[in-house]
Design a protein around this motif. Structure first.
Motif, short mmCIF file in Angstrom:
data_model
loop_
_atom_site.label_atom_id
_atom_site.label_comp_id
_atom_site.label_asym_id
_atom_site.label_seq_id
_atom_site.Cartn_x
_atom_site.Cartn_y
_atom_site.Cartn_z
N LEU A 74 73.42 -26.18 138.35
CA LEU A 74 73.91 -27.49 138.77
C LEU A 74 75.35 -27.42 139.29
O LEU A 74 75.70 -28.10 140.25
N ILE A 75 76.15 -26.60 138.65
CA ILE A 75 77.54 -26.45 139.11
C ILE A 75 77.58 -25.83 140.50
O ILE A 75 78.37 -26.24 141.37
N VAL A 76 76.73 -24.83 140.73
CA VAL A 76 76.65 -24.23 142.07
C VAL A 76 76.21 -25.28 143.08
O VAL A 76 76.73 -25.35 144.21
N GLY A 77 75.26 -26.12 142.67
CA GLY A 77 74.82 -27.18 143.57
C GLY A 77 75.92 -28.17 143.88
O GLY A 77 76.06 -28.62 145.03
N MET A 78 76.73 -28.52 142.87
CA MET A 78 77.84 -29.45 143.11
C MET A 78 78.90 -28.82 144.01
O MET A 78 79.52 -29.51 144.83
N PHE A 79 79.10 -27.52 143.86
CA PHE A 79 80.06 -26.85 144.75
C PHE A 79 79.56 -26.89 146.19
O PHE A 79 80.33 -27.16 147.13
N GLY A 80 78.27 -26.64 146.39
CA GLY A 80 77.71 -26.72 147.73
C GLY A 80 77.73 -28.13 148.27
O GLY A 80 77.90 -28.35 149.48
N LEU A 81 77.56 -29.11 147.40
CA LEU A 81 77.58 -30.51 147.83
C LEU A 81 78.95 -30.91 148.38
O LEU A 81 79.07 -31.81 149.21
N GLY A 82 79.99 -30.20 147.93
CA GLY A 82 81.34 -30.55 148.37
C GLY A 82 81.58 -30.38 149.86
O GLY A 82 82.56 -30.92 150.39
N SER A 83 80.72 -29.65 150.54
CA SER A 83 80.89 -29.46 151.98
C SER A 83 80.18 -30.52 152.81
O SER A 83 80.22 -30.46 154.04
N GLN A 84 79.53 -31.47 152.14
CA GLN A 84 78.79 -32.50 152.86
C GLN A 84 79.67 -33.72 153.13
O GLN A 84 80.84 -33.78 152.74
N ASP A 85 79.06 -34.69 153.80
CA ASP A 85 79.76 -35.94 154.12
C ASP A 85 80.11 -36.69 152.83
O ASP A 85 79.30 -36.74 151.89
N PRO A 86 81.33 -37.28 152.73
CA PRO A 86 81.72 -37.99 151.51
C PRO A 86 80.73 -39.09 151.11
O PRO A 86 80.51 -39.32 149.91
N GLY A 87 80.13 -39.76 152.08
CA GLY A 87 79.15 -40.79 151.74
C GLY A 87 77.93 -40.21 151.05
O GLY A 87 77.41 -40.80 150.08
N LEU A 88 77.47 -39.05 151.51
CA LEU A 88 76.33 -38.40 150.86
C LEU A 88 76.71 -37.91 149.47
O LEU A 88 75.91 -38.04 148.52
N ILE A 89 77.92 -37.36 149.34
CA ILE A 89 78.36 -36.89 148.02
C ILE A 89 78.37 -38.05 147.03
O ILE A 89 77.89 -37.93 145.89
N ARG A 90 78.93 -39.16 147.44
CA ARG A 90 79.01 -40.34 146.57
C ARG A 90 77.61 -40.83 146.17
O ARG A 90 77.36 -41.11 144.99
N THR A 91 76.70 -40.87 147.12
CA THR A 91 75.34 -41.35 146.82
C THR A 91 74.64 -40.44 145.82
O THR A 91 74.06 -40.91 144.83
N VAL A 92 74.71 -39.14 146.06
CA VAL A 92 74.02 -38.18 145.17
C VAL A 92 74.61 -38.23 143.77
O VAL A 92 73.88 -38.27 142.77
N LEU A 93 75.94 -38.23 143.66
CA LEU A 93 76.57 -38.19 142.34
C LEU A 93 76.37 -39.49 141.58
O LEU A 93 76.12 -39.46 140.37
#
Length: 523
Positions: free
Chosen positions: A41-60
Protein backbone atom coordinates in the motif's frame (compact mmCIF):
# COMPACT_ATOMS: atom_id res chain seq x y z
CA UNK A 1 -0.63 6.95 34.49
CA UNK A 2 -1.05 7.16 30.71
CA UNK A 3 2.49 5.89 30.14
CA UNK A 4 1.90 3.17 32.72
CA UNK A 5 -1.18 1.92 30.88
CA UNK A 6 0.75 1.80 27.61
CA UNK A 7 3.59 -0.09 29.28
CA UNK A 8 1.05 -2.45 30.84
CA UNK A 9 -0.43 -3.26 27.43
CA UNK A 10 3.03 -3.95 26.00
CA UNK A 11 3.98 -6.08 29.02
CA UNK A 12 0.82 -8.18 28.79
CA UNK A 13 1.46 -8.85 25.13
CA UNK A 14 5.07 -9.82 25.83
CA UNK A 15 4.03 -12.12 28.67
CA UNK A 16 1.57 -13.82 26.36
CA UNK A 17 4.41 -14.56 23.94
CA UNK A 18 6.55 -16.02 26.73
CA UNK A 19 3.66 -18.19 27.84
CA UNK A 20 3.48 -19.97 24.52
CA UNK A 21 6.06 -19.94 21.72
CA UNK A 22 3.26 -20.96 19.34
CA UNK A 23 1.50 -17.67 19.99
CA UNK A 24 4.72 -15.81 19.18
CA UNK A 25 5.03 -17.76 15.93
CA UNK A 26 1.42 -16.96 15.05
CA UNK A 27 1.86 -13.27 15.81
CA UNK A 28 5.06 -13.12 13.77
CA UNK A 29 3.29 -14.72 10.81
CA UNK A 30 0.39 -12.27 11.14
CA UNK A 31 2.79 -9.34 11.52
CA UNK A 32 4.74 -10.43 8.44
CA UNK A 33 1.53 -10.62 6.43
CA UNK A 34 0.41 -7.20 7.68
CA UNK A 35 3.85 -5.78 6.90
CA UNK A 36 3.67 -7.15 3.36
CA UNK A 37 0.25 -5.57 2.79
CA UNK A 38 1.43 -2.29 4.34
CA UNK A 39 4.52 -2.17 2.11
CA UNK A 40 2.39 -2.79 -0.99
CA UNK A 41 0.00 0.00 0.00
CA UNK A 42 2.85 2.38 0.75
CA UNK A 43 4.38 1.67 -2.67
CA UNK A 44 0.98 2.35 -4.18
CA UNK A 45 0.68 5.67 -2.35
CA UNK A 46 4.14 6.65 -3.55
CA UNK A 47 3.12 5.91 -7.12
CA UNK A 48 -0.13 7.80 -6.63
CA UNK A 49 1.90 10.92 -5.83
CA UNK A 50 2.74 11.37 -9.51
CA UNK A 51 -0.91 11.65 -10.53
CA UNK A 52 -3.21 14.64 -10.79
CA UNK A 53 -4.01 16.22 -7.36
CA UNK A 54 -7.73 15.78 -7.99
CA UNK A 55 -7.29 12.05 -8.54
CA UNK A 56 -5.06 11.76 -5.47
CA UNK A 57 -7.68 13.49 -3.33
CA UNK A 58 -10.49 11.28 -4.65
CA UNK A 59 -8.62 8.02 -4.10
CA UNK A 60 -7.38 8.91 -0.61
CA UNK A 61 -10.69 10.31 0.65
CA UNK A 62 -12.61 7.24 -0.49
CA UNK A 63 -9.97 4.81 0.81
CA UNK A 64 -9.64 6.46 4.22
CA UNK A 65 -13.43 6.62 4.54
CA UNK A 66 -13.64 2.86 4.04
CA UNK A 67 -10.96 2.25 6.68
CA UNK A 68 -12.63 4.54 9.21
CA UNK A 69 -15.99 2.87 8.61
CA UNK A 70 -14.38 -0.53 9.08
CA UNK A 71 -12.96 0.58 12.43
CA UNK A 72 -16.47 1.55 13.49
CA UNK A 73 -18.14 -1.73 12.47
CA UNK A 74 -15.66 -4.60 12.64
CA UNK A 75 -14.69 -4.23 16.34
CA UNK A 76 -18.39 -4.49 17.28
CA UNK A 77 -18.75 -7.79 15.43
CA UNK A 78 -15.46 -9.04 16.86
CA UNK A 79 -16.06 -7.63 20.33
CA UNK A 80 -13.73 -9.31 22.76
CA UNK A 81 -11.20 -10.37 20.13
CA UNK A 82 -8.49 -8.41 21.98
CA UNK A 83 -9.16 -8.25 25.71
CA UNK A 84 -5.53 -7.60 26.67
CA UNK A 85 -6.46 -4.31 28.36
CA UNK A 86 -10.14 -4.81 29.20
CA UNK A 87 -11.62 -1.52 30.51
CA UNK A 88 -13.94 -3.46 32.85
CA UNK A 89 -10.91 -4.57 34.89
CA UNK A 90 -10.27 -0.97 35.95
CA UNK A 91 -13.66 -0.59 37.65
CA UNK A 92 -12.20 -1.07 41.15
CA UNK A 93 -9.19 1.22 40.62
CA UNK A 94 -9.35 4.99 41.30
CA UNK A 95 -7.87 5.96 37.93
CA UNK A 96 -8.82 9.51 36.87
CA UNK A 97 -11.19 9.65 33.91
CA UNK A 98 -8.82 11.63 31.70
CA UNK A 99 -5.86 9.36 32.37
CA UNK A 100 -7.90 6.19 31.84
CA UNK A 101 -9.43 7.28 28.55
CA UNK A 102 -6.15 8.67 27.20
CA UNK A 103 -4.17 5.60 28.26
CA UNK A 104 -6.68 3.14 26.83
CA UNK A 105 -6.91 5.13 23.60
CA UNK A 106 -3.15 5.37 23.02
CA UNK A 107 -2.61 1.73 24.05
CA UNK A 108 -4.57 0.81 20.92
CA UNK A 109 -1.41 1.53 18.95
CA UNK A 110 0.35 -1.27 20.85
CA UNK A 111 -0.86 -3.99 18.53
CA UNK A 112 -0.85 -4.89 14.86
CA UNK A 113 -4.17 -3.27 13.73
CA UNK A 114 -3.56 0.08 15.43
CA UNK A 115 0.11 0.26 14.50
CA UNK A 116 -0.52 -0.62 10.85
CA UNK A 117 -3.34 1.93 10.61
CA UNK A 118 -1.10 4.66 12.05
CA UNK A 119 1.76 3.82 9.68
CA UNK A 120 -0.50 3.77 6.62
CA UNK A 121 -2.25 7.03 7.50
CA UNK A 122 1.07 8.79 8.08
CA UNK A 123 2.43 7.31 4.83
CA UNK A 124 -0.29 9.22 2.97
CA UNK A 125 2.26 12.05 3.01
CA UNK A 126 4.09 10.17 0.23
CA UNK A 127 1.18 10.90 -2.09
CA UNK A 128 1.62 14.64 -1.41
CA UNK A 129 5.42 14.71 -1.61
CA UNK A 130 5.26 17.32 -4.39
CA UNK A 131 4.30 19.92 -1.76
CA UNK A 132 6.13 20.08 1.61
CA UNK A 133 3.19 21.92 3.18
CA UNK A 134 0.68 19.32 1.99
CA UNK A 135 2.96 16.47 3.11
CA UNK A 136 3.28 18.01 6.59
CA UNK A 137 -0.48 18.43 6.83
CA UNK A 138 -0.89 14.82 5.68
CA UNK A 139 1.33 13.58 8.53
CA UNK A 140 -0.59 15.52 11.17
CA UNK A 141 -3.96 14.59 9.65
CA UNK A 142 -2.87 10.94 9.48
CA UNK A 143 -2.09 10.85 13.20
CA UNK A 144 -5.44 12.50 14.00
CA UNK A 145 -7.26 10.08 11.69
CA UNK A 146 -5.63 7.08 13.40
CA UNK A 147 -6.66 8.44 16.81
CA UNK A 148 -10.17 8.97 15.48
CA UNK A 149 -10.32 5.36 14.29
CA UNK A 150 -9.31 4.01 17.70
CA UNK A 151 -11.72 6.32 19.52
CA UNK A 152 -14.56 5.46 17.14
CA UNK A 153 -13.94 1.75 17.65
CA UNK A 154 -14.00 2.23 21.43
CA UNK A 155 -17.20 4.24 21.17
CA UNK A 156 -19.10 1.75 19.03
CA UNK A 157 -18.01 -1.27 21.06
CA UNK A 158 -18.89 0.44 24.35
CA UNK A 159 -22.25 1.57 22.98
CA UNK A 160 -22.99 -1.95 21.77
CA UNK A 161 -21.90 -3.54 25.04
CA UNK A 162 -25.47 -4.37 26.00
CA UNK A 163 -25.82 -6.31 22.74
CA UNK A 164 -22.40 -7.93 22.59
CA UNK A 165 -22.85 -9.29 26.10
CA UNK A 166 -25.67 -11.48 24.78
CA UNK A 167 -24.86 -14.80 23.19
CA UNK A 168 -27.55 -14.42 20.51
CA UNK A 169 -25.96 -11.23 19.20
CA UNK A 170 -22.56 -12.92 19.02
CA UNK A 171 -24.03 -15.76 17.01
CA UNK A 172 -25.67 -13.34 14.57
CA UNK A 173 -22.42 -11.37 14.29
CA UNK A 174 -20.59 -14.59 13.47
CA UNK A 175 -22.92 -15.19 10.54
CA UNK A 176 -22.84 -11.56 9.37
CA UNK A 177 -19.07 -11.62 9.04
CA UNK A 178 -19.13 -14.53 6.59
CA UNK A 179 -22.22 -13.65 4.58
CA UNK A 180 -20.20 -11.33 2.28
CA UNK A 181 -18.14 -14.36 1.27
CA UNK A 182 -21.16 -15.71 -0.57
CA UNK A 183 -21.74 -12.48 -2.47
CA UNK A 184 -18.05 -11.69 -3.00
CA UNK A 185 -17.95 -13.16 -6.50
CA UNK A 186 -21.12 -11.44 -7.76
CA UNK A 187 -20.04 -8.19 -6.12
CA UNK A 188 -16.65 -8.24 -7.83
CA UNK A 189 -18.30 -9.22 -11.11
CA UNK A 190 -20.71 -6.31 -10.86
CA UNK A 191 -17.90 -3.93 -10.01
CA UNK A 192 -15.92 -5.12 -13.00
CA UNK A 193 -18.89 -4.66 -15.32
CA UNK A 194 -19.68 -1.16 -14.09
CA UNK A 195 -16.20 0.09 -13.23
CA UNK A 196 -16.41 3.02 -15.66
CA UNK A 197 -19.69 4.31 -14.24
CA UNK A 198 -18.45 3.88 -10.70
CA UNK A 199 -15.20 5.67 -11.49
CA UNK A 200 -17.13 8.64 -12.85
CA UNK A 201 -19.10 8.88 -9.60
CA UNK A 202 -16.10 8.70 -7.27
CA UNK A 203 -15.19 12.42 -7.38
CA UNK A 204 -18.73 13.36 -6.38
CA UNK A 205 -18.74 10.75 -3.61
CA UNK A 206 -15.34 11.95 -2.40
CA UNK A 207 -16.58 15.55 -2.36
CA UNK A 208 -19.39 14.57 0.00
CA UNK A 209 -17.21 12.35 2.20
CA UNK A 210 -14.64 15.15 2.53
CA UNK A 211 -17.11 17.04 4.73
CA UNK A 212 -17.92 14.05 6.94
CA UNK A 213 -15.87 12.54 9.79
CA UNK A 214 -15.10 9.61 7.51
CA UNK A 215 -13.07 11.47 4.90
CA UNK A 216 -12.40 14.94 6.30
CA UNK A 217 -8.91 14.03 7.54
CA UNK A 218 -7.82 12.78 4.11
CA UNK A 219 -9.10 15.96 2.39
CA UNK A 220 -6.99 18.41 4.41
CA UNK A 221 -3.71 17.96 2.44
CA UNK A 222 -5.47 18.74 -0.86
CA UNK A 223 -6.79 22.02 0.55
CA UNK A 224 -3.29 22.94 1.71
CA UNK A 225 -1.84 22.10 -1.71
CA UNK A 226 -4.38 24.28 -3.52
CA UNK A 227 -4.03 27.13 -1.00
CA UNK A 228 -7.72 27.09 -0.11
CA UNK A 229 -7.08 28.08 3.51
CA UNK A 230 -10.65 29.08 4.25
CA UNK A 231 -11.97 25.64 3.31
CA UNK A 232 -8.94 24.11 5.05
CA UNK A 233 -9.87 25.87 8.30
CA UNK A 234 -13.48 24.71 8.07
CA UNK A 235 -12.47 21.11 7.41
CA UNK A 236 -9.92 21.23 10.23
CA UNK A 237 -12.67 22.45 12.54
CA UNK A 238 -14.89 19.54 11.44
CA UNK A 239 -12.04 17.08 11.96
CA UNK A 240 -11.10 18.32 15.44
CA UNK A 241 -14.74 18.59 16.50
CA UNK A 242 -15.43 15.04 15.31
CA UNK A 243 -12.44 13.69 17.21
CA UNK A 244 -13.36 15.62 20.36
CA UNK A 245 -17.01 14.54 20.28
CA UNK A 246 -16.16 10.89 19.73
CA UNK A 247 -13.55 10.86 22.52
CA UNK A 248 -15.91 12.67 24.92
CA UNK A 249 -18.84 10.36 24.11
CA UNK A 250 -16.70 7.27 24.55
CA UNK A 251 -15.25 8.57 27.81
CA UNK A 252 -18.74 9.26 29.19
CA UNK A 253 -20.01 5.82 28.15
CA UNK A 254 -16.90 4.18 29.56
CA UNK A 255 -17.39 5.79 32.97
CA UNK A 256 -21.05 4.85 32.96
CA UNK A 257 -20.28 1.24 32.03
CA UNK A 258 -17.67 0.99 34.79
CA UNK A 259 -20.13 2.31 37.38
CA UNK A 260 -23.00 0.12 36.11
CA UNK A 261 -21.40 -2.89 34.41
CA UNK A 262 -23.50 -4.91 31.99
CA UNK A 263 -23.87 -8.52 33.03
CA UNK A 264 -22.95 -11.02 30.36
CA UNK A 265 -25.84 -13.19 29.32
CA UNK A 266 -25.69 -16.65 27.88
CA UNK A 267 -28.97 -15.97 26.14
CA UNK A 268 -30.52 -19.27 27.17
CA UNK A 269 -33.67 -19.73 29.16
CA UNK A 270 -34.64 -22.48 31.49
CA UNK A 271 -35.64 -25.69 29.74
CA UNK A 272 -37.64 -28.71 30.73
CA UNK A 273 -36.95 -32.34 30.06
CA UNK A 274 -33.80 -33.95 28.69
CA UNK A 275 -33.60 -31.89 25.52
CA UNK A 276 -31.51 -33.56 22.83
CA UNK A 277 -30.38 -36.24 25.29
CA UNK A 278 -33.74 -37.93 24.84
CA UNK A 279 -32.79 -38.80 21.26
CA UNK A 280 -30.04 -41.17 22.38
CA UNK A 281 -29.98 -44.31 24.52
CA UNK A 282 -29.14 -44.17 28.22
CA UNK A 283 -25.56 -45.32 27.71
CA UNK A 284 -22.22 -43.54 28.21
CA UNK A 285 -21.76 -42.96 24.48
CA UNK A 286 -25.42 -41.91 24.15
CA UNK A 287 -25.09 -39.32 26.93
CA UNK A 288 -21.92 -37.92 25.36
CA UNK A 289 -23.57 -37.77 21.94
CA UNK A 290 -26.57 -35.88 23.34
CA UNK A 291 -24.37 -33.41 25.21
CA UNK A 292 -22.12 -32.79 22.19
CA UNK A 293 -25.08 -32.35 19.86
CA UNK A 294 -26.44 -29.75 22.31
CA UNK A 295 -23.12 -27.91 22.03
CA UNK A 296 -23.46 -27.85 18.24
CA UNK A 297 -26.73 -25.95 18.54
CA UNK A 298 -25.96 -23.70 21.53
CA UNK A 299 -22.22 -23.03 21.61
CA UNK A 300 -21.25 -20.22 19.16
CA UNK A 301 -17.66 -21.49 19.07
CA UNK A 302 -18.78 -24.49 17.02
CA UNK A 303 -20.67 -22.22 14.61
CA UNK A 304 -17.61 -19.98 14.24
CA UNK A 305 -15.48 -22.99 13.38
CA UNK A 306 -17.70 -24.34 10.60
CA UNK A 307 -19.76 -21.32 9.52
CA UNK A 308 -18.05 -21.44 6.13
CA UNK A 309 -19.22 -25.03 5.53
CA UNK A 310 -22.87 -24.28 4.58
CA UNK A 311 -21.64 -21.49 2.31
CA UNK A 312 -19.35 -23.73 0.24
CA UNK A 313 -22.06 -24.80 -2.26
CA UNK A 314 -22.95 -21.18 -2.98
CA UNK A 315 -19.30 -20.14 -3.37
CA UNK A 316 -18.51 -23.05 -5.68
CA UNK A 317 -21.78 -22.55 -7.55
CA UNK A 318 -20.70 -19.04 -8.54
CA UNK A 319 -17.18 -20.26 -9.37
CA UNK A 320 -18.56 -23.05 -11.56
CA UNK A 321 -20.91 -20.65 -13.37
CA UNK A 322 -17.86 -18.67 -14.52
CA UNK A 323 -15.91 -21.71 -15.76
CA UNK A 324 -16.31 -23.83 -18.92
CA UNK A 325 -17.49 -26.83 -16.87
CA UNK A 326 -20.20 -26.55 -14.22
CA UNK A 327 -19.00 -29.60 -12.30
CA UNK A 328 -16.79 -27.65 -9.91
CA UNK A 329 -19.94 -27.55 -7.78
CA UNK A 330 -19.51 -31.28 -7.21
CA UNK A 331 -16.50 -30.58 -4.98
CA UNK A 332 -18.72 -28.89 -2.38
CA UNK A 333 -20.11 -32.10 -0.87
CA UNK A 334 -16.75 -33.90 -0.26
CA UNK A 335 -15.20 -30.69 1.07
CA UNK A 336 -18.13 -30.14 3.42
CA UNK A 337 -17.89 -33.75 4.60
CA UNK A 338 -14.19 -33.54 5.43
CA UNK A 339 -14.54 -30.15 7.15
CA UNK A 340 -17.50 -31.31 9.24
CA UNK A 341 -15.75 -34.52 10.26
CA UNK A 342 -12.52 -32.70 11.01
CA UNK A 343 -14.34 -30.21 13.28
CA UNK A 344 -14.47 -32.61 16.26
CA UNK A 345 -10.66 -32.54 16.43
CA UNK A 346 -11.09 -29.63 18.89
CA UNK A 347 -13.90 -31.21 20.94
CA UNK A 348 -11.76 -32.03 23.97
CA UNK A 349 -10.26 -28.55 23.96
CA UNK A 350 -13.72 -26.98 23.79
CA UNK A 351 -14.82 -28.97 26.87
CA UNK A 352 -12.48 -26.88 29.03
CA UNK A 353 -12.84 -27.69 32.75
CA UNK A 354 -16.07 -29.62 32.05
CA UNK A 355 -13.78 -32.39 30.82
CA UNK A 356 -13.33 -33.26 34.50
CA UNK A 357 -16.71 -35.05 34.30
CA UNK A 358 -15.14 -37.59 31.96
CA UNK A 359 -12.21 -38.05 34.33
CA UNK A 360 -14.18 -38.38 37.57
CA UNK A 361 -16.72 -40.78 36.03
CA UNK A 362 -14.01 -42.87 34.33
CA UNK A 363 -15.61 -42.72 30.90
CA UNK A 364 -14.03 -45.23 28.55
CA UNK A 365 -12.19 -43.71 25.65
CA UNK A 366 -14.07 -45.72 23.03
CA UNK A 367 -17.39 -44.43 24.39
CA UNK A 368 -16.13 -40.84 24.38
CA UNK A 369 -14.87 -41.11 20.79
CA UNK A 370 -18.04 -42.84 19.58
CA UNK A 371 -20.37 -40.31 21.23
CA UNK A 372 -18.58 -37.29 19.78
CA UNK A 373 -18.42 -38.83 16.30
CA UNK A 374 -22.12 -39.75 16.44
CA UNK A 375 -23.17 -36.21 17.40
CA UNK A 376 -21.18 -34.64 14.58
CA UNK A 377 -22.28 -37.27 12.09
CA UNK A 378 -25.96 -36.82 12.94
CA UNK A 379 -25.68 -33.11 12.19
CA UNK A 380 -23.42 -33.41 9.15
CA UNK A 381 -25.11 -36.29 7.34
CA UNK A 382 -28.21 -34.46 6.03
CA UNK A 383 -26.14 -31.42 5.03
CA UNK A 384 -23.54 -33.31 3.02
CA UNK A 385 -26.11 -35.62 1.43
CA UNK A 386 -28.11 -32.60 0.27
CA UNK A 387 -24.94 -31.10 -1.19
CA UNK A 388 -24.18 -34.39 -2.95
CA UNK A 389 -27.65 -35.04 -4.36
CA UNK A 390 -29.07 -31.64 -5.35
CA UNK A 391 -26.35 -30.43 -7.80
CA UNK A 392 -26.35 -33.52 -10.08
CA UNK A 393 -30.14 -33.58 -10.16
CA UNK A 394 -30.27 -29.85 -10.93
CA UNK A 395 -27.74 -30.30 -13.75
CA UNK A 396 -29.76 -33.14 -15.27
CA UNK A 397 -27.20 -35.84 -14.40
CA UNK A 398 -28.89 -38.01 -11.74
CA UNK A 399 -26.47 -40.85 -12.43
CA UNK A 400 -23.68 -38.78 -10.85
CA UNK A 401 -25.47 -38.93 -7.50
CA UNK A 402 -24.21 -42.46 -6.79
CA UNK A 403 -20.54 -41.57 -7.26
CA UNK A 404 -20.82 -38.27 -5.44
CA UNK A 405 -22.61 -39.80 -2.45
CA UNK A 406 -19.92 -42.49 -2.27
CA UNK A 407 -16.98 -40.10 -2.08
CA UNK A 408 -18.90 -37.78 0.27
CA UNK A 409 -19.82 -40.48 2.79
CA UNK A 410 -16.31 -41.88 2.57
CA UNK A 411 -14.88 -38.45 3.30
CA UNK A 412 -17.19 -37.86 6.28
CA UNK A 413 -16.50 -41.25 7.87
CA UNK A 414 -12.75 -41.03 7.24
CA UNK A 415 -12.53 -37.50 8.65
CA UNK A 416 -14.48 -38.51 11.77
CA UNK A 417 -12.07 -41.40 12.30
CA UNK A 418 -8.96 -39.24 11.87
CA UNK A 419 -10.37 -36.49 14.12
CA UNK A 420 -11.22 -39.09 16.78
CA UNK A 421 -7.53 -39.97 16.93
CA UNK A 422 -6.23 -36.40 16.66
CA UNK A 423 -8.35 -34.92 19.47
CA UNK A 424 -7.22 -37.67 21.86
CA UNK A 425 -3.56 -37.05 21.10
CA UNK A 426 -3.23 -33.30 20.47
CA UNK A 427 -4.94 -30.36 22.12
CA UNK A 428 -4.42 -26.66 21.57
CA UNK A 429 -5.62 -23.36 22.98
CA UNK A 430 -9.18 -22.50 21.98
CA UNK A 431 -11.67 -19.78 22.84
CA UNK A 432 -12.98 -20.25 26.36
CA UNK A 433 -16.71 -20.89 26.98
CA UNK A 434 -18.67 -17.65 26.93
CA UNK A 435 -15.94 -15.68 25.12
CA UNK A 436 -16.25 -14.20 21.66
CA UNK A 437 -15.84 -17.07 19.15
CA UNK A 438 -13.32 -15.00 17.13
CA UNK A 439 -11.08 -14.19 20.07
CA UNK A 440 -7.48 -15.25 19.51
CA UNK A 441 -6.45 -17.22 22.63
CA UNK A 442 -2.82 -17.38 23.78
CA UNK A 443 -1.03 -20.38 22.36
CA UNK A 444 -3.36 -20.90 19.39
CA UNK A 445 -1.89 -19.65 16.12
CA UNK A 446 0.68 -21.92 14.52
CA UNK A 447 0.12 -24.98 16.71
CA UNK A 448 -3.60 -25.06 15.95
CA UNK A 449 -2.99 -24.41 12.26
CA UNK A 450 -0.44 -27.22 11.96
CA UNK A 451 -2.68 -29.70 13.81
CA UNK A 452 -5.68 -28.81 11.67
CA UNK A 453 -3.80 -28.90 8.37
CA UNK A 454 -2.22 -32.29 9.13
CA UNK A 455 -5.58 -33.73 10.22
CA UNK A 456 -7.34 -32.57 7.05
CA UNK A 457 -4.46 -33.70 4.83
CA UNK A 458 -4.57 -37.22 6.30
CA UNK A 459 -8.37 -37.32 5.87
CA UNK A 460 -8.09 -36.37 2.18
CA UNK A 461 -5.25 -38.86 1.71
CA UNK A 462 -7.42 -41.70 3.06
CA UNK A 463 -10.09 -40.79 0.49
CA UNK A 464 -7.75 -41.72 -2.38
CA UNK A 465 -9.62 -44.97 -3.34
CA UNK A 466 -13.00 -43.23 -3.61
CA UNK A 467 -11.54 -40.25 -5.45
CA UNK A 468 -9.79 -42.54 -7.96
CA UNK A 469 -13.02 -44.44 -8.64
CA UNK A 470 -15.02 -41.21 -9.05
CA UNK A 471 -12.49 -39.84 -11.53
CA UNK A 472 -12.60 -43.11 -13.44
CA UNK A 473 -16.39 -42.92 -13.53
CA UNK A 474 -16.39 -39.40 -14.99
CA UNK A 475 -13.79 -40.38 -17.57
CA UNK A 476 -15.43 -43.61 -18.69
CA UNK A 477 -19.10 -42.76 -17.95
CA UNK A 478 -19.59 -46.35 -16.70
CA UNK A 479 -21.97 -46.74 -13.79
CA UNK A 480 -19.97 -49.70 -12.49
CA UNK A 481 -17.31 -47.32 -11.17
CA UNK A 482 -19.97 -45.11 -9.58
CA UNK A 483 -21.37 -48.06 -7.63
CA UNK A 484 -17.84 -49.16 -6.74
CA UNK A 485 -17.15 -45.65 -5.41
CA UNK A 486 -20.28 -45.87 -3.26
CA UNK A 487 -19.37 -49.30 -1.93
CA UNK A 488 -15.72 -48.48 -1.29
CA UNK A 489 -16.66 -45.18 0.35
CA UNK A 490 -19.04 -46.88 2.77
CA UNK A 491 -16.83 -49.86 3.55
CA UNK A 492 -13.45 -48.10 3.76
CA UNK A 493 -14.95 -45.11 5.56
CA UNK A 494 -16.69 -47.31 8.13
CA UNK A 495 -13.51 -49.30 8.75
CA UNK A 496 -11.48 -46.13 9.19
CA UNK A 497 -14.10 -44.72 11.56
CA UNK A 498 -14.07 -47.85 13.71
CA UNK A 499 -10.27 -47.96 13.73
CA UNK A 500 -10.13 -44.26 14.59
CA UNK A 501 -12.58 -44.67 17.47
CA UNK A 502 -10.66 -47.65 18.87
CA UNK A 503 -7.18 -46.12 18.47
CA UNK A 504 -8.36 -42.75 19.69
CA UNK A 505 -10.14 -44.43 22.60
CA UNK A 506 -6.96 -46.23 23.60
CA UNK A 507 -4.97 -43.00 23.51
CA UNK A 508 -7.79 -41.29 25.41
CA UNK A 509 -7.59 -43.88 28.22
CA UNK A 510 -3.79 -43.67 28.43
CA UNK A 511 -3.60 -39.87 28.28
CA UNK A 512 -6.61 -38.83 30.35
CA UNK A 513 -4.49 -37.03 33.03
CA UNK A 514 -2.50 -35.19 30.36
CA UNK A 515 -5.70 -34.22 28.53
CA UNK A 516 -7.19 -32.90 31.76
CA UNK A 517 -4.09 -30.81 32.43
CA UNK A 518 -4.04 -29.48 28.86
CA UNK A 519 -7.67 -28.36 28.78
CA UNK A 520 -7.43 -26.83 32.26
CA UNK A 521 -4.44 -24.74 31.19
CA UNK A 522 -6.02 -24.23 27.72
CA UNK A 523 -2.95 -25.25 25.76
Amino acid sequence: MVAELIRLKARLLANGFRRSPWQLVGVLIGAAYALFIAVMLIVGMFGLGSQDPGLIRTVLVCSVSVVVLAWAIVPVLLSGADATLDPAKFATFPVPRRDLTTGLLLSGFVGTPGAVTLVLFVAIALSWRQSPAAAFVAVVAGVLAALFCLALARLTTTAALALTSKRRFREIATILIFIPLVALGPILGGLQAGVTAIFDLLPTVAGVLAWTPLGVFAALPADALQGEWGIFALRLLVALASLAVVVWAWSAMLMRSLQNPVQSSGGSKGSEGLGLLRLFPATPWGAIAGRCLTYWFKDPRYAAGIVIVPLLPFILWYASSQSPTPYLLYAAAPLMAVMMGFSISADVSYDSTAFSLHVTTAVRGVHDRAGRALACGALALPLVLAAAIIPPVALGRPGDVVALVGVTLGGLLSALGVASVASARWTYAVVQPGDNPFKSPPGAGARAAITQLVTMFVAFLLMAPEIALVITYFVTERMLFAWLALGVGLVVGTVLLIVGIRVGGRWFDNRMPELMEAVTLNK
